[in-house]
Write an enzyme that holds these catalytic residues in place. Sequence first.
Site, PDB file in Angstrom:
ATOM      1  N   PRO A   2      41.905  44.566  37.372  1.00 24.05           N
ATOM      2  CA  PRO A   2      41.731  43.138  37.667  1.00 24.05           C
ATOM      3  C   PRO A   2      40.544  42.548  36.913  1.00 24.05           C
ATOM      4  CG  PRO A   2      41.351  44.501  39.633  1.00 24.05           C
ATOM      5  CD  PRO A   2      41.662  45.430  38.518  1.00 24.05           C
ATOM      6  N   GLU A   3      40.760  41.385  36.319  1.00 19.67           N
ATOM      7  CA  GLU A   3      39.671  40.669  35.651  1.00 19.67           C
ATOM      8  C   GLU A   3      39.268  39.472  36.510  1.00 19.67           C
ATOM      9  OE1 GLU A   3      39.604  40.067  31.532  1.00 19.67           O
ATOM     10  OE2 GLU A   3      40.649  41.913  31.033  1.00 19.67           O
TER      11      GLU A   3
END
Length: 283
Positions: A2-3
Amino acid sequence: MPELPEVETVRRGLAPAMEGKTITHVEVNRPDLRWPFPENMAQRLTGKRVENLRRRSKYILADLSSGETLLIHLGMSGRMTVSGDPLGQFHHDHPATQKHDHVVIDMENGARITFNDPRRFGAIDLITTASAETHMLLAKLGPEPLGNDFHESYLVESLQGKNTPIKSALLDQRIIAGLGNIYVCETLFRCGISPRRKAGNISKSRVQTLVPVIRKVLKDAIEAGGSSLKDFRQADGELGYFQHSFDVYDREGHPCRTPGCNGTIARITQSGRSTFHCPQCQR
Ligand SMILES: [Zn+2]
């Protein structure tokens, strides 16, 4: 992994279930993730109200009425789900506990927040709110790319004299917090800057173009995440993963989308990470 936009989407999905609500029960099913859980975590969370749910870089921070802040990092494979939200928005029953459901938090409104992480690179910590910014995971972070401290002259100054490739400089969390591989590739493509170019050798005017593009790339992705929340009802309650199309990321061998460019997207490896770019129009 996840960014920032995915983490922001998770935060927005959790907020209606958690903000202003009191934690009634906490189940901790193992002693640690990447690091041991804080001592007496369940006890320290139970009965406390979540005053504010915020994000710093890729960390979710829940400020509690006790003066402590719950810090959550999804790591590589961490997932958050909400079930049983009584606001009538989501309509999920509490599912049976799954393998890797490490922490389960019940709220006074009937919502249940579950943290699941098969690879356990995630982290959960409990810290004093007043000194949260000095936590080892937060202390060295640069400004938020969507915040006021990130602007053209800041970036120009930060990149001055840097011998590292621009790709690595933009991934440096001390320069910009929360910017990851995917969105750096997309930014450099939209700006027509080669990922190999030395950061310190890029003209001031070109560095300045990076700032609005970084913001736009992230905002577009957050917007796509927001749309995914609207479809939440049909999903299994999992937050933060959504369909989003990229111009270069994961498009090796496909034609470049820049008007008038007949290049092909290529993949190179920089500091052990894949970089996707168009060798023709990124200079
Ligand atoms: Zn191109």
